[in-house]
Write a protein that holds these residues in place. Sequence first.
Motif, PDB file in Angstrom:
ATOM      1  N   LEU A   1       0.832  -1.200   0.000  1.00 49.33           N
ATOM      2  CA  LEU A   1       0.000   0.000   0.000  1.00 49.33           C
ATOM      3  C   LEU A   1       0.870   1.254   0.000  1.00 49.33           C
ATOM      4  CD1 LEU A   1      -2.772   1.244  -0.032  1.00 49.33           C
ATOM      5  CD2 LEU A   1      -2.871   1.015   2.452  1.00 49.33           C
ATOM      6  N   THR A   2       1.986   1.217   0.718  1.00 47.73           N
ATOM      7  CA  THR A   2       2.907   2.356   0.720  1.00 47.73           C
ATOM      8  C   THR A   2       3.456   2.591  -0.684  1.00 47.73           C
ATOM      9  OG1 THR A   2       3.493   1.965   3.025  1.00 47.73           O
ATOM     10  CG2 THR A   2       5.027   3.279   1.734  1.00 47.73           C
ATOM     11  N   GLY A   3       3.802   1.527  -1.383  1.00 48.27           N
ATOM     12  CA  GLY A   3       4.268   1.666  -2.762  1.00 48.27           C
ATOM     13  C   GLY A   3       3.208   2.261  -3.661  1.00 48.27           C
ATOM     14  N   LEU A   4       1.972   1.812  -3.505  1.00 46.61           N
ATOM     15  CA  LEU A   4       0.877   2.369  -4.308  1.00 46.61           C
ATOM     16  C   LEU A   4       0.642   3.836  -3.979  1.00 46.61           C
ATOM     17  CD1 LEU A   4      -1.676  -0.592  -4.223  1.00 46.61           C
ATOM     18  CD2 LEU A   4      -0.369   0.244  -6.187  1.00 46.61           C
ATOM     19  N   LEU A   5       0.711   4.178  -2.697  1.00 47.65           N
ATOM     20  CA  LEU A   5       0.521   5.574  -2.306  1.00 47.65           C
ATOM     21  C   LEU A   5       1.700   6.434  -2.765  1.00 47.65           C
ATOM     22  CD1 LEU A   5      -1.058   4.933   1.180  1.00 47.65           C
ATOM     23  CD2 LEU A   5      -2.176   6.045  -0.766  1.00 47.65           C
ATOM     24  N   GLY A   6       2.894   5.860  -2.796  1.00 46.24           N
ATOM     25  CA  GLY A   6       4.044   6.573  -3.359  1.00 46.24           C
ATOM     26  C   GLY A   6       3.846   6.843  -4.845  1.00 46.24           C
ATOM     27  N   ALA A   7       3.319   5.852  -5.550  1.00 49.67           N
ATOM     28  CA  ALA A   7       3.022   6.035  -6.977  1.00 49.67           C
ATOM     29  C   ALA A   7       1.943   7.096  -7.165  1.00 49.67           C
ATOM     30  CB  ALA A   7       2.592   4.715  -7.611  1.00 49.67           C
ATOM     31  N   LEU A   8       0.959   7.107  -6.277  1.00 42.36           N
ATOM     32  CA  LEU A   8      -0.078   8.134  -6.332  1.00 42.36           C
ATOM     33  C   LEU A   8       0.529   9.519  -6.111  1.00 42.36           C
ATOM     34  CD1 LEU A   8      -3.048   9.035  -6.456  1.00 42.36           C
ATOM     35  CD2 LEU A   8      -3.178   8.575  -3.983  1.00 42.36           C
ATOM     36  N   ALA A   9       1.454   9.629  -5.164  1.00 37.63           N
ATOM     37  CA  ALA A   9       2.117  10.910  -4.920  1.00 37.63           C
ATOM     38  C   ALA A   9       2.862  11.372  -6.165  1.00 37.63           C
ATOM     39  CB  ALA A   9       3.070  10.798  -3.729  1.00 37.63           C
ATOM     40  N   LEU A  10       3.537  10.451  -6.841  1.00 39.61           N
ATOM     41  CA  LEU A  10       4.247  10.810  -8.076  1.00 39.61           C
ATOM     42  C   LEU A  10       3.273  11.237  -9.174  1.00 39.61           C
ATOM     43  CD1 LEU A  10       6.953   7.996  -8.225  1.00 39.61           C
ATOM     44  CD2 LEU A  10       7.267  10.390  -7.571  1.00 39.61           C
ATOM     45  N   ALA A  11       2.154  10.540  -9.290  1.00 43.81           N
ATOM     46  CA  ALA A  11       1.164  10.886 -10.309  1.00 43.81           C
ATOM     47  C   ALA A  11       0.556  12.264 -10.014  1.00 43.81           C
ATOM     48  CB  ALA A  11       0.065   9.826 -10.373  1.00 43.81           C
ATOM     49  N   LEU A  12       0.257  12.527  -8.751  1.00 44.46           N
ATOM     50  CA  LEU A  12      -0.289  13.836  -8.390  1.00 44.46           C
ATOM     51  C   LEU A  12       0.728  14.942  -8.637  1.00 44.46           C
ATOM     52  CD1 LEU A  12      -2.218  12.918  -5.124  1.00 44.46           C
ATOM     53  CD2 LEU A  12      -3.207  13.621  -7.317  1.00 44.46           C
ATOM     54  N   SER A  13       1.989  14.644  -8.403  1.00 39.29           N
ATOM     55  CA  SER A  13       3.047  15.608  -8.677  1.00 39.29           C
ATOM     56  C   SER A  13       3.128  15.904 -10.176  1.00 39.29           C
ATOM     57  CB  SER A  13       4.380  15.072  -8.164  1.00 39.29           C
ATOM     58  OG  SER A  13       5.401  16.006  -8.344  1.00 39.29           O
ATOM     59  N   LEU A  14       2.991  14.881 -10.996  1.00 38.74           N
ATOM     60  CA  LEU A  14       2.999  15.061 -12.443  1.00 38.74           C
ATOM     61  C   LEU A  14       1.822  15.925 -12.885  1.00 38.74           C
ATOM     62  CD1 LEU A  14       4.143  14.362 -15.256  1.00 38.74           C
ATOM     63  CD2 LEU A  14       2.629  12.370 -15.226  1.00 38.74           C
ATOM     64  N   VAL A  15       0.640  15.641 -12.351  1.00 41.05           N
ATOM     65  CA  VAL A  15      -0.543  16.438 -12.686  1.00 41.05           C
ATOM     66  C   VAL A  15      -0.310  17.895 -12.286  1.00 41.05           C
ATOM     67  CG1 VAL A  15      -2.970  16.840 -12.054  1.00 41.05           C
ATOM     68  CG2 VAL A  15      -2.186  14.531 -12.608  1.00 41.05           C
ATOM     69  N   GLU A  16       0.277  18.085 -11.136  1.00 37.85           N
ATOM     70  CA  GLU A  16       0.569  19.427 -10.639  1.00 37.85           C
ATOM     71  C   GLU A  16       1.512  20.184 -11.578  1.00 37.85           C
ATOM     72  OE1 GLU A  16       0.834  20.400  -5.983  1.00 37.85           O
ATOM     73  OE2 GLU A  16       2.462  19.216  -6.792  1.00 37.85           O
ATOM     74  N   ASN A  17       2.485  19.483 -12.132  1.00 36.08           N
ATOM     75  CA  ASN A  17       3.431  20.109 -13.060  1.00 36.08           C
ATOM     76  C   ASN A  17       2.757  20.527 -14.368  1.00 36.08           C
ATOM     77  OD1 ASN A  17       5.695  20.012 -11.431  1.00 36.08           O
ATOM     78  ND2 ASN A  17       6.273  17.976 -12.141  1.00 36.08           N
ATOM     79  N   LEU A  18       1.639  19.900 -14.699  1.00 34.28           N
ATOM     80  CA  LEU A  18       0.925  20.241 -15.926  1.00 34.28           C
ATOM     81  C   LEU A  18       0.049  21.473 -15.772  1.00 34.28           C
ATOM     82  CD1 LEU A  18      -0.152  16.641 -17.027  1.00 34.28           C
ATOM     83  CD2 LEU A  18       1.746  18.013 -17.929  1.00 34.28           C
ATOM     84  N   LEU A  19      -0.255  21.849 -14.540  1.00 35.52           N
ATOM     85  CA  LEU A  19      -1.112  23.008 -14.298  1.00 35.52           C
ATOM     86  C   LEU A  19      -0.314  24.294 -14.500  1.00 35.52           C
ATOM     87  CD1 LEU A  19      -2.900  21.795 -11.032  1.00 35.52           C
ATOM     88  CD2 LEU A  19      -3.809  21.781 -13.363  1.00 35.52           C
TER      89      LEU A  19
END
Length: 184
Positions: free
Chosen positions: A13-31
Amino acid sequence: MPKHTSPARRAALTGLLGALALALSLVENLLPPLPGMPPNARLGLSNLAAMYTAGALGLPWALGVAGIKAGFGFLTRGVAAGLMSLSGGMVSTFLMWLLLKKTGSGLALVGVSGALGHNLAQLMVAWALTSQAVLFYVPFLGIYGVLTGILTGTVLKITMPALERVGKYWGRGKVQEQEKTKGS
């Protein structure tokens, strides 16, 4: 998440949440950048994953999520960005965990403390790396940290029902079934 959940499930679950953090960071960079905000200031959406992890799994696992994000920063953007991410992530995660677990504060206050802690830690690293005064950023990042902290805390509060369903799924299964049959 129940305390008896296996370490393997928590690590997954920590790995999945880490991946979620990376995905949210990517989305943030697109804004696009928000007008009137300091350069490179971001919303802190990836803190949602760390904030949830701090409350659901505990401090070591939440620091793991911050470490995953920082490791990715080291690999993709270099040492300076990695150090900025690591310092901000660790300080903000610790502050959010402290408020969640020790005081039971509301999510908006938890988000604000995480954002302000993140900003302060990054300013200290920027000063250490550049030996230049960065204090002129403090008022801007203070205001921005409060606003983005309220935003992330509110978003987490809105998404908590869905996250709790996922947490219950990860906490249920053979371990709980075995405990029920042992108790019968």
